[in-house]
Every structure is written in structure tokens, then in C-alpha cells.
Scaffold this motif. Structure first.
Motif, PDB file in Angstrom:
ATOM      1  N   GLY A   1       0.817  -1.216   0.000  1.00 24.36           N
ATOM      2  CA  GLY A   1       0.000   0.000   0.000  1.00 24.36           C
ATOM      3  C   GLY A   1       0.845   1.257   0.000  1.00 24.36           C
ATOM      4  N   LEU A   2       1.904   1.263   0.796  1.00 22.14           N
ATOM      5  CA  LEU A   2       2.796   2.426   0.837  1.00 22.14           C
ATOM      6  C   LEU A   2       3.537   2.602  -0.496  1.00 22.14           C
ATOM      7  CD1 LEU A   2       4.252   2.092   4.450  1.00 22.14           C
ATOM      8  CD2 LEU A   2       2.650   3.818   3.603  1.00 22.14           C
ATOM      9  N   LEU A   3       3.984   1.494  -1.067  1.00 22.79           N
ATOM     10  CA  LEU A   3       4.653   1.585  -2.368  1.00 22.79           C
ATOM     11  C   LEU A   3       3.690   2.069  -3.448  1.00 22.79           C
ATOM     12  CD1 LEU A   3       6.869  -1.636  -2.392  1.00 22.79           C
ATOM     13  CD2 LEU A   3       7.624   0.730  -2.146  1.00 22.79           C
ATOM     14  N   ASN A   4       2.436   1.593  -3.394  1.00 21.41           N
ATOM     15  CA  ASN A   4       1.443   2.047  -4.367  1.00 21.41           C
ATOM     16  C   ASN A   4       1.143   3.531  -4.199  1.00 21.41           C
ATOM     17  OD1 ASN A   4       1.020  -0.267  -5.840  1.00 21.41           O
ATOM     18  ND2 ASN A   4      -0.605  -1.007  -4.510  1.00 21.41           N
ATOM     19  N   ALA A   5       1.226   4.021  -2.978  1.00 19.22           N
ATOM     20  CA  ALA A   5       0.910   5.426  -2.734  1.00 19.22           C
ATOM     21  C   ALA A   5       2.057   6.364  -3.107  1.00 19.22           C
ATOM     22  CB  ALA A   5       0.546   5.629  -1.266  1.00 19.22           C
ATOM     23  N   PHE A   6       3.296   5.934  -2.884  1.00 18.58           N
ATOM     24  CA  PHE A   6       4.415   6.861  -3.055  1.00 18.58           C
ATOM     25  C   PHE A   6       5.334   6.535  -4.232  1.00 18.58           C
ATOM     26  CE2 PHE A   6       3.354   7.100   1.501  1.00 18.58           C
ATOM     27  CZ  PHE A   6       2.982   8.434   1.544  1.00 18.58           C
ATOM     28  N   VAL A   7       5.612   5.275  -4.488  1.00 17.78           N
ATOM     29  CA  VAL A   7       6.572   4.902  -5.528  1.00 17.78           C
ATOM     30  C   VAL A   7       5.884   4.711  -6.881  1.00 17.78           C
ATOM     31  CG1 VAL A   7       8.279   3.171  -6.213  1.00 17.78           C
ATOM     32  CG2 VAL A   7       8.098   3.873  -3.827  1.00 17.78           C
ATOM     33  N   ARG A   8       4.707   4.108  -6.877  1.00 19.55           N
ATOM     34  CA  ARG A   8       4.004   3.809  -8.134  1.00 19.55           C
ATOM     35  C   ARG A   8       3.748   5.053  -8.984  1.00 19.55           C
ATOM     36  NH1 ARG A   8      -1.673   2.706  -9.611  1.00 19.55           N
ATOM     37  NH2 ARG A   8      -1.648   1.223 -11.312  1.00 19.55           N
ATOM     38  N   PRO A   9       3.289   6.181  -8.417  1.00 10.22           N
ATOM     39  CA  PRO A   9       3.097   7.354  -9.271  1.00 10.22           C
ATOM     40  C   PRO A   9       4.384   7.818  -9.953  1.00 10.22           C
ATOM     41  CG  PRO A   9       1.960   7.663  -7.195  1.00 10.22           C
ATOM     42  CD  PRO A   9       2.779   6.423  -7.062  1.00 10.22           C
ATOM     43  N   LEU A  10       5.507   7.742  -9.244  1.00 13.95           N
ATOM     44  CA  LEU A  10       6.787   8.123  -9.848  1.00 13.95           C
ATOM     45  C   LEU A  10       7.167   7.167 -10.978  1.00 13.95           C
ATOM     46  CD1 LEU A  10       8.803   9.037  -6.635  1.00 13.95           C
ATOM     47  CD2 LEU A  10       7.809  10.592  -8.308  1.00 13.95           C
TER      48      LEU A  10
ATOM     49  N   VAL B   1       2.945  -4.369 -15.621  1.00 19.33           N
ATOM     50  CA  VAL B   1       4.352  -4.692 -15.366  1.00 19.33           C
ATOM     51  C   VAL B   1       4.863  -3.887 -14.173  1.00 19.33           C
ATOM     52  CG1 VAL B   1       6.670  -4.614 -16.346  1.00 19.33           C
ATOM     53  CG2 VAL B   1       4.749  -5.325 -17.771  1.00 19.33           C
ATOM     54  N   VAL B   2       4.473  -2.616 -14.071  1.00 26.65           N
ATOM     55  CA  VAL B   2       4.878  -1.791 -12.926  1.00 26.65           C
ATOM     56  C   VAL B   2       4.340  -2.398 -11.635  1.00 26.65           C
ATOM     57  CG1 VAL B   2       4.579   0.472 -11.846  1.00 26.65           C
ATOM     58  CG2 VAL B   2       5.130   0.321 -14.271  1.00 26.65           C
ATOM     59  N   ASN B   3       3.083  -2.854 -11.654  1.00 27.29           N
ATOM     60  CA  ASN B   3       2.506  -3.483 -10.469  1.00 27.29           C
ATOM     61  C   ASN B   3       3.247  -4.769 -10.107  1.00 27.29           C
ATOM     62  OD1 ASN B   3       0.609  -1.467 -10.321  1.00 27.29           O
ATOM     63  ND2 ASN B   3      -0.987  -2.643 -11.329  1.00 27.29           N
ATOM     64  N   ALA B   4       3.656  -5.537 -11.120  1.00 28.11           N
ATOM     65  CA  ALA B   4       4.422  -6.758 -10.860  1.00 28.11           C
ATOM     66  C   ALA B   4       5.779  -6.434 -10.252  1.00 28.11           C
ATOM     67  CB  ALA B   4       4.590  -7.543 -12.153  1.00 28.11           C
ATOM     68  N   LEU B   5       6.419  -5.379 -10.734  1.00 26.42           N
ATOM     69  CA  LEU B   5       7.715  -4.987 -10.172  1.00 26.42           C
ATOM     70  C   LEU B   5       7.572  -4.537  -8.720  1.00 26.42           C
ATOM     71  CD1 LEU B   5       9.243  -3.093 -13.223  1.00 26.42           C
ATOM     72  CD2 LEU B   5       9.851  -5.368 -12.359  1.00 26.42           C
ATOM     73  N   LEU B   6       6.488  -3.862  -8.411  1.00 29.81           N
ATOM     74  CA  LEU B   6       6.247  -3.466  -7.023  1.00 29.81           C
ATOM     75  C   LEU B   6       6.000  -4.687  -6.142  1.00 29.81           C
ATOM     76  CD1 LEU B   6       4.054  -0.266  -7.429  1.00 29.81           C
ATOM     77  CD2 LEU B   6       6.428  -0.415  -6.701  1.00 29.81           C
ATOM     78  N   LEU B   7       5.316  -5.689  -6.668  1.00 25.64           N
ATOM     79  CA  LEU B   7       5.101  -6.922  -5.906  1.00 25.64           C
ATOM     80  C   LEU B   7       6.424  -7.651  -5.676  1.00 25.64           C
ATOM     81  CD1 LEU B   7       2.775  -8.486  -4.640  1.00 25.64           C
ATOM     82  CD2 LEU B   7       2.565  -9.757  -6.770  1.00 25.64           C
ATOM     83  N   LEU B   8       7.299  -7.645  -6.670  1.00 29.86           N
ATOM     84  CA  LEU B   8       8.638  -8.222  -6.479  1.00 29.86           C
ATOM     85  C   LEU B   8       9.445  -7.431  -5.450  1.00 29.86           C
ATOM     86  CD1 LEU B   8       9.738  -9.217 -10.088  1.00 29.86           C
ATOM     87  CD2 LEU B   8       9.413 -10.738  -8.139  1.00 29.86           C
ATOM     88  N   LEU B   9       9.278  -6.113  -5.439  1.00 33.21           N
ATOM     89  CA  LEU B   9       9.966  -5.292  -4.450  1.00 33.21           C
ATOM     90  C   LEU B   9       9.478  -5.604  -3.041  1.00 33.21           C
ATOM     91  CD1 LEU B   9      11.993  -3.031  -3.850  1.00 33.21           C
ATOM     92  CD2 LEU B   9      10.163  -1.387  -4.290  1.00 33.21           C
ATOM     93  N   VAL B  10       8.184  -5.829  -2.882  1.00 36.42           N
ATOM     94  CA  VAL B  10       7.650  -6.221  -1.573  1.00 36.42           C
ATOM     95  C   VAL B  10       8.256  -7.548  -1.150  1.00 36.42           C
ATOM     96  CG1 VAL B  10       5.561  -6.946  -0.344  1.00 36.42           C
ATOM     97  CG2 VAL B  10       5.505  -4.930  -1.787  1.00 36.42           C
ATOM     98  N   SER B  11       8.357  -8.489  -2.082  1.00 37.79           N
ATOM     99  CA  SER B  11       8.958  -9.782  -1.785  1.00 37.79           C
ATOM    100  C   SER B  11      10.416  -9.624  -1.358  1.00 37.79           C
ATOM    101  CB  SER B  11       8.866 -10.689  -3.001  1.00 37.79           C
ATOM    102  OG  SER B  11       9.557 -11.889  -2.787  1.00 37.79           O
ATOM    103  N   TYR B  12      11.133  -8.748  -2.037  1.00 37.59           N
ATOM    104  CA  TYR B  12      12.540  -8.506  -1.687  1.00 37.59           C
ATOM    105  C   TYR B  12      12.657  -7.874  -0.297  1.00 37.59           C
ATOM    106  CZ  TYR B  12      17.168  -6.383  -1.780  1.00 37.59           C
ATOM    107  OH  TYR B  12      18.433  -5.988  -1.452  1.00 37.59           O
ATOM    108  N   LEU B  13      11.790  -6.919   0.006  1.00 39.26           N
ATOM    109  CA  LEU B  13      11.848  -6.239   1.299  1.00 39.26           C
ATOM    110  C   LEU B  13      11.412  -7.142   2.454  1.00 39.26           C
ATOM    111  CD1 LEU B  13      10.389  -2.752   0.295  1.00 39.26           C
ATOM    112  CD2 LEU B  13      12.776  -3.307   0.807  1.00 39.26           C
ATOM    113  N   MET B  14      10.505  -8.077   2.193  1.00 39.69           N
ATOM    114  CA  MET B  14       9.993  -8.954   3.246  1.00 39.69           C
ATOM    115  C   MET B  14      10.898 -10.152   3.508  1.00 39.69           C
ATOM    116  SD  MET B  14       7.146  -7.809   4.534  1.00 39.69           S
ATOM    117  CE  MET B  14       6.482  -9.273   5.284  1.00 39.69           C
ATOM    118  N   GLY B  15      11.779 -10.459   2.594  1.00 40.33           N
ATOM    119  CA  GLY B  15      12.668 -11.603   2.789  1.00 40.33           C
ATOM    120  C   GLY B  15      11.920 -12.914   2.664  1.00 40.33           C
ATOM    121  N   ASP B  16      12.115 -13.823   3.629  1.00 35.66           N
ATOM    122  CA  ASP B  16      11.492 -15.141   3.566  1.00 35.66           C
ATOM    123  C   ASP B  16      10.053 -15.137   4.075  1.00 35.66           C
ATOM    124  OD1 ASP B  16      13.755 -16.257   2.505  1.00 35.66           O
ATOM    125  OD2 ASP B  16      14.578 -16.857   4.445  1.00 35.66           O
TER     126      ASP B  16
END
Length: 147
Positions: free
Chosen positions: A42-51, A70-85
Motif C-alpha cells: 500500500g505504501l509503495l502504491n501510494a508513493f513509488v508507483r506514481p513516480l 508490469v509496474v505493479n508486478a515490479l512493485l510486488l517483487l519489491l515487496v517480496s525482496y523487502l519482506m525476505g522469507d
């Protein structure tokens, strides 16, 4: 404040549904990590996605909006990277499928946004009156379409 919580809950439900589709391979360790992943998304969608959408605007226009997926998929991958396992999206194709599911669920669930449209189309501009309460158009000059 309730609209923000409703939007966050819609994202969490969308992540839950995407994680329980076996062909995507998205996994989470506990419901707490799913809540945190929803918060981060949600935070990434609010602040990073518009950029990202501004920077990729030519691609979005060229692909008629499909690059937003594709942008939404990249944000989902970023969440996965930030959350770790705790929250795992195995590859880009899983993220692309998850982004599609999240988008579809987001359309179906209420997001807390105010819905409804108020459109008036006039033949020759809006009617003129003394004040807002006395805005009657002259005969034949009223609203053509009032939705």
C-alpha cells in the motif's frame, strides 16, 4: 481514517487470494507477514508507483496501459525482496500473475474511494442565475444529459 484501513484490508485480501492460487507460487509464512506485506504494498502504491508511472509514461502510452501491469508486478517483487522469507514471490511471471489477481480483486472489493459520478452537459454553457439556488436555464438551454 476508515477509508485507509478499508483500502489496506482490500490489499491484504487480494494478496491472500493471490497467495492461495497454486500456479502462482506466491507464499507467506504467517498472517502477520501478510498484513505487513499489504502495508508495504500500500505504501509503495501510494508513493513509488506514481513516480514509476511518470517515468514509464511513454511505455504506458505505447502499450495502451498494459505496462501498468508490469509496474505493479515490479512493485510486488519489491515487496517480496523487502519482506525476505516472510513473503515470497518466486519470479517475474508469478509477480505478473499476482499483479493481475490483485488488480482484479481490487476492482471487486470496496476500496474506500467515493464512488459516483455527477455529470451535466449543457447546450450552451452552464445556466446563469443570481445565486446557486436560482440557476434555472432559459427555455431550451437546460441540461441535455444529467447523470
Amino acid at each position: 481514517m476508515p477509508a485507509i484501513l478499508l483500502r489496506w484490508l482490500a490489499i491484504v485480501v487480494a494478496l491472500f487470494i493471490a497467495a492461495h492460487l497454486p500456479f502462482l507460487g506466491i507464499a507467506y509464512s504467517s498472517w502477520q507477514t501478510l498484513l505487513v506485506a499489504g502495508l508495504i504494498l500500500g505504501l509503495l502504491n501510494a508513493f513509488v508507483r506514481p513516480l514509476l508511472l511518470i517515468f514509464t509514461l511513454p511505455l504506458v502510452i505505447f502499450t495502451l496501459g498494459l505496462f501498468i501491469w508490469v509496474v505493479n508486478a515490479l512493485l510486488l517483487l519489491l515487496v517480496s525482496y523487502l519482506m525476505g522469507d516472510g513473503f515470497v514471490v518466486p519470479n517475474f511471471w508469478s509477480a505478473l500473475g499476482g499483479a493481475l489477481i490483485i488488480s482484479l480483486v481490487g476492482v471487486l472489493l470496496p476500496s474506500g474511494k467515493k464512488k459516483g459520478v455527477n455529470v451535466r452537459v449543457y447546450r450552451s454553457g452552464p445556466p446563469r442565475g443570481r445565486n446557486d439556488n436560482d440557476r434555472r436555464p432559459p427555455p431550451g438551454k437546460g441540461p441535455v444529459i444529467d447523470i
